[in-house]
Design an enzyme around this catalytic site. Sequence first.
Site, PDB file in Angstrom:
ATOM      1  N   GLY A 209      -7.685   8.793  10.626  1.00  0.00           N
ATOM      2  CA  GLY A 209      -7.990   8.713  12.133  1.00  0.00           C
ATOM      3  C   GLY A 209      -8.962   9.448  12.719  1.00  0.00           C
TER       4      GLY A 209
ATOM      5  CE  LYS B 243      -3.109   2.671   2.475  1.00  0.00           C
ATOM      6  NZ  LYS B 243      -3.692   3.044   4.122  1.00  0.00           N
TER       7      LYS B 243
END
Length: 259
Positions: free
Chosen positions: A157, A96
């Site tokens: 987040g 990723k």
Amino acid sequence: MKDDALVIGGHTFHSRFILGSGKYSLDLIKASVEQAKAEIITLALRRANQDGRANILDYIPEGVTLLPNTSGARNAEEAVRIARLSREVGCGDFVKIEIMRDTKYLLPDNYETIKATEILAKEGFVVMPYMYPDLNVARDLQNAGAASIMPLAAPIGSNKGLCSKDFIQILIDEIDLPIIVDAGIGKPSEACEAMEMGAAAIMANTAIATAGDIPAMAESFRLAIEAGRKAYLAGTGRVLQWGGSASSPLTGYIQDGSL
């Protein structure tokens, strides 16, 4: 539905939930595998061993695909170096791409991500780039050899949900690769909505890691993702922009005194 598999770079998966990296705990990994049924777990290579106390790799069951990310990379050169290192230490060919120069909002650098994707795809990596949702960038990533496109829903987040919903929908409609919604999904309902839109999978970490009951939230995400996928495949009902439509035929009204 039985044959509705997720295919990334020629590899087949039956779960559409991917555990992201970040707030790791062994309880989170266990819940993600057992309750959320994750078959892919993202791993920040620099966090594989937490000060020698616990090696995360020891708690990931066989059969689960590791997805190393390039967290900490500030440009394509650093991302490529981290990806090559992850392959050398046995983490496989999946990677990723995360490239961020911005330390406040943690937004990805799309330009450097395209450069890294092209280099690593040519080296045989299964490249899954994290990106700010932009159609032109997504097309460039596809042309560079990306195996999927991973647009952010909201800042990493934040748990703010589908802030970039309209732009993600454009990618789903226009890009012939799995669109995996990454970062910012905070609730199972938001994961369900993204799947109803046609997203191929959901990556989440913080939403589960910060929940009051981690196993229960992991299961909730699995059920929400499955429900959203089924709804997408079924085809949601049409939406009227104006007026209403009786759910049963309207043949007339009851006249006064007729009862």
